[in-house]
Design an enzyme around this catalytic site. Structure first.
Site, short mmCIF file in Angstrom:
data_model
loop_
_atom_site.label_atom_id
_atom_site.label_comp_id
_atom_site.label_asym_id
_atom_site.label_seq_id
_atom_site.Cartn_x
_atom_site.Cartn_y
_atom_site.Cartn_z
N CYS A 94 0.82 -1.22 0.00
CA CYS A 94 0.00 0.00 0.00
C CYS A 94 0.86 1.27 0.00
O CYS A 94 0.32 2.37 -0.14
CB CYS A 94 -0.94 0.00 1.20
SG CYS A 94 -2.03 -1.42 1.23
N CYS A 243 -13.22 0.49 8.28
CA CYS A 243 -12.37 -0.04 7.20
C CYS A 243 -12.36 0.90 6.01
O CYS A 243 -13.40 1.48 5.66
CB CYS A 243 -12.91 -1.38 6.71
SG CYS A 243 -13.10 -2.63 7.97
N SER A 244 -11.22 0.99 5.35
CA SER A 244 -11.20 1.61 4.03
C SER A 244 -11.87 0.64 3.07
O SER A 244 -11.90 -0.57 3.31
CB SER A 244 -9.77 1.89 3.58
OG SER A 244 -9.03 0.69 3.52
N ILE A 246 -12.78 -1.14 -0.87
CA ILE A 246 -12.10 -1.72 -2.04
C ILE A 246 -12.39 -0.77 -3.21
O ILE A 246 -13.54 -0.42 -3.45
CB ILE A 246 -12.65 -3.15 -2.30
CG1 ILE A 246 -12.23 -4.05 -1.13
CG2 ILE A 246 -12.17 -3.69 -3.63
CD1 ILE A 246 -13.00 -5.36 -1.06
N LYS A 364 -10.27 6.09 4.15
CA LYS A 364 -11.57 5.63 4.66
C LYS A 364 -12.73 6.08 3.77
O LYS A 364 -13.61 5.29 3.46
CB LYS A 364 -11.77 6.16 6.10
CG LYS A 364 -13.16 5.98 6.66
CD LYS A 364 -13.47 4.51 6.90
CE LYS A 364 -14.93 4.15 6.94
NZ LYS A 364 -15.60 3.98 5.66
N HIS A 368 -9.38 3.61 -1.33
CA HIS A 368 -8.00 3.13 -1.18
C HIS A 368 -7.63 2.17 -2.31
O HIS A 368 -7.54 0.95 -2.10
CB HIS A 368 -7.85 2.47 0.19
CG HIS A 368 -6.47 2.01 0.54
ND1 HIS A 368 -5.32 2.53 -0.03
CD2 HIS A 368 -6.05 1.06 1.43
CE1 HIS A 368 -4.27 1.92 0.48
NE2 HIS A 368 -4.68 1.02 1.36
N1 COA Z 1 -17.02 1.51 4.76
C1 COA Z 1 -18.35 1.78 4.74
N2 COA Z 1 -19.22 1.13 3.94
C2 COA Z 1 -18.72 0.19 3.13
C3 COA Z 1 -17.36 -0.13 3.09
C4 COA Z 1 -16.48 0.57 3.94
N3 COA Z 1 -15.18 0.33 3.94
N4 COA Z 1 -17.16 -1.11 2.19
C5 COA Z 1 -18.37 -1.40 1.67
N5 COA Z 1 -19.31 -0.62 2.24
C6 COA Z 1 -20.74 -0.62 2.02
C7 COA Z 1 -21.12 -0.66 0.55
O1 COA Z 1 -21.27 0.65 0.03
C8 COA Z 1 -22.44 -1.39 0.59
O2 COA Z 1 -23.45 -0.49 1.01
P1 COA Z 1 -24.94 -0.57 0.41
O3 COA Z 1 -25.45 -1.94 0.82
O4 COA Z 1 -25.65 0.57 1.04
O5 COA Z 1 -24.79 -0.47 -1.08
C9 COA Z 1 -22.24 -2.40 1.68
O6 COA Z 1 -21.23 -1.86 2.54
C10 COA Z 1 -21.79 -3.75 1.20
O7 COA Z 1 -20.71 -3.56 0.30
P2 COA Z 1 -19.76 -4.75 -0.15
O8 COA Z 1 -18.88 -4.24 -1.25
O9 COA Z 1 -20.58 -5.97 -0.41
O10 COA Z 1 -18.87 -4.96 1.16
P3 COA Z 1 -17.99 -6.18 1.51
O11 COA Z 1 -18.55 -6.84 2.72
O12 COA Z 1 -17.74 -7.02 0.31
O13 COA Z 1 -16.58 -5.48 1.91
C11 COA Z 1 -15.02 -4.86 3.58
C12 COA Z 1 -16.47 -4.73 3.08
C13 COA Z 1 -14.87 -3.99 4.80
C14 COA Z 1 -14.74 -6.31 3.94
C15 COA Z 1 -14.05 -4.40 2.44
O14 COA Z 1 -14.33 -3.07 2.09
C16 COA Z 1 -12.59 -4.53 2.86
O15 COA Z 1 -12.03 -5.60 2.80
N6 COA Z 1 -11.95 -3.41 3.24
C17 COA Z 1 -10.57 -3.40 3.68
C18 COA Z 1 -9.66 -3.28 2.48
C19 COA Z 1 -8.23 -3.44 2.89
O16 COA Z 1 -7.88 -4.31 3.68
N7 COA Z 1 -7.33 -2.62 2.30
C20 COA Z 1 -5.95 -2.69 2.56
C21 COA Z 1 -5.64 -2.15 3.88
S1 COA Z 1 -4.00 -2.46 4.43
#
Ligand code: COA
Length: 422
Positions: A94, A243-244, A246, A364, A368
């Site tokens: 990252c 969480c940030s 995808i 966030k 990201h």
């Molecule tokens: N913050 C707030 N809302 C989020 C979000 C986040 N980070 N990620 C997704 N959403 C919301 C979507 O907009 C969606 O909302 P809606 O139902 O109103 O349309 C809902 O959550 C579901 O989205 P989805 O894409 O299916 O989420 P997911 O469960 O597949 O993924 C996480 C969510 C948190 C698991 C994913 O964003 C993640 O893995 N984040 C961390 C990424 C990471 O590790 N980066 C590197 C860091 S070192």
């Protein structure tokens, strides 16, 4: 230990650009980089003939796994019509973006080039979330950490747990960081989540009513953020809004030798500190409440710039999870250990506070796209330092600002310090 020597030749930024961040099924990283490049060329005050660009460094973590496309740098360079100049892809998880920037800085400071393009790009949303999680996990110490069941939310959850135990922070304190970054992101037209949590909650209520379902009985965003359906736990104590996301996105910067900066603009932004440090993987560390590489890179960057943390007006830090911002705010010396979460609660790190952090919305809320994030942090500072950040502009002058970009759980940290001089 490397010394904090000044650059042998000054390096300035004379243009910045970025694509919108978000999920774009119809676009690949090349399309996104073309958008960022065009935005960058349009930002050069006195106009740019792209033929003056002599070299290209691209921050990209894993086009191989995200897009099944390796050797990305020359392809992106070709897409913006700049072959045959050298194109080099830089991978540091990252922190790929800031590491690419540092390569550009060194290339100019050494005298090799006068004009260097730095980019960042990542196209993450083609894969399902589980595969994205697996791909991101390759940035960790795979045999020791991933085989034991860790994911990135899990790592940062472990750091949050250790921090709570040491300093008495509660999970609710982390929500202040999410609320603040969404407030900022709501003012950023390039942000993936360009909405406040208040508006997000109201949208959910309106949507339930429209569908004829019972309206959730949230009376405030605190109810919303505590609701296990609206804000589920991802890895305790971290919830969805910690969480940030995808993200797909790209970013671009144009660096020039300082003595040539005024050929391109009357308001260049100068890079006066650049430092990078590395560390053993998280499982080998005794203390999870601070990133030694971030502390070291910050102190070296301050030494190179001849300033201290108290001189810096604003910072863009690597808030891949809310706890990461709290820890970063301490590692860069804005606050003492154990004080970062209190500073967020007191509004110190808000846009109108004493030490604004992540006015862009941060990872966030802005999003990201990992390889692009470190370069996009500089986009925000350039806008703020030139008083061009529109609705999210911080009050007063911003003569000094800094970026803090982390790879994985701090195995890499890159810090840059920027100056506006009249
Ligand atoms: N913050 C707030 N809302 C989020 C979000 C986040 N980070 N990620 C997704 N959403 C919301 C979507 O907009 C969606 O909302 P809606 O139902 O109103 O349309 C809902 O959550 C579901 O989205 P989805 O894409 O299916 O989420 P997911 O469960 O597949 O993924 C996480 C969510 C948190 C698991 C994913 O964003 C993640 O893995 N984040 C961390 C990424 C990471 O590790 N980066 C590197 C860091 S070192």
């Amino acid at each position: 230990m490397p010394k904090s020597r000044p650059l042998l030749r000054g390096v300035s930024i004379i243009g910045v650009g970025m694509s919108k961040f978000g999920a774009f099924p119809e676009k690949n990283s090349r399309d996104l980089f073309v958008e960022a490049f065009k935005d960058m060329t349009g930002s050069v005050d006195k106009g740019l003939d792209p033929a003056v660009i002599e070299s290209f460094y691209l921050g990209n973590f894993s086009s191989d796994l995200f897009e099944h496309q390796g050797h990305t740098a020359p392809l992106l360079l070709d897409a913006v019509g700049l072959t045959p100049i050298p194109a080099t892809r830089v991978e540091n998880a990252c922190a790929s973006g800031a590491t690419a920037l540092r390569q550009g800085v060194m290339a100019i400071a050494s005298g090799l080039y006068d004009v260097v393009l730095v980019g960042g790009a990542e196209k993450m949303t083609d894969l399902p979330t589980a595969d994205v999680t697996d791909t991101l996990a390759t940035a960790a110490d795979v045999p020791f950490e991933i085989s034991a069941g860790f994911t990135f939310p899990g790592f940062y959850a472990a750091m949050a747990t250790a921090y709570m135990a040491k300093f008495g922070m509660k999970p609710e304190h982390l929500m202040n960081v999410a609320i603040k970054n969404h407030d900022n992101g709501a003012l950023n037209p390039n942000a993936q989540f360009g909405t406040t949590i208040q508006k997000w909650m109201e949208g959910r209520i309106a949507s339930a009513i429209k569908k004829g379902k019972p309206a959730p009985n949230w009376t405030s965003i605190w109810d919303f953020l505590h609701d296990g359906y609206a804000n589920p736990i991802v890895a305790w104590p971290l919830r969805l809004f910690d969480c940030s996301p995808i993200t797909d996105g790209a970013s671009a910067l144009l660096l020039v030798a300082e003595e040539r900066a005024r050929e391109f603009t009357d308001i260049p932004i100068h890079i006066i500190g650049s430092a990078q440090a590395s560390d053993t993987a998280l499982h080998n560390r005794l203390d999870l409440t601070s990133l030694p590489a971030a502390k070291l890179a910050s102190s070296q960057a301050y030494g190179m710039a001849g300033i201290s943390a108290s001189d810096v007006r604003i910072a863009e830090v690597h808030d891949c999870f809310t706890i990461a911002e709290v820890i970063a705010s301490e590692d860069i010396g804005f606050f003492a250990p154990g004080e970062g979460f209190k500073a967020a609660e007191d509004g110190m790190t808000a846009r109108l506070g004493g030490k604004p952090i992540n006015t862009s919305g941060g990872l966030k809320s802005k999003g990201h796209p990992v390889g692009a994030s470190g370069v996009a942090q500089v986009f925000e500072l350039w806008k703020q330092m030139r008083n061009e950040a529109g609705e999210r502009q911080v009050p007063g002058d911003v003569p000094l600002a800094m970026t803090h970009n982390v790879g994985a759980t701090g195995s890499t940290c890159v810090v840059h310090i920027f100056e506006r001089r009249e």
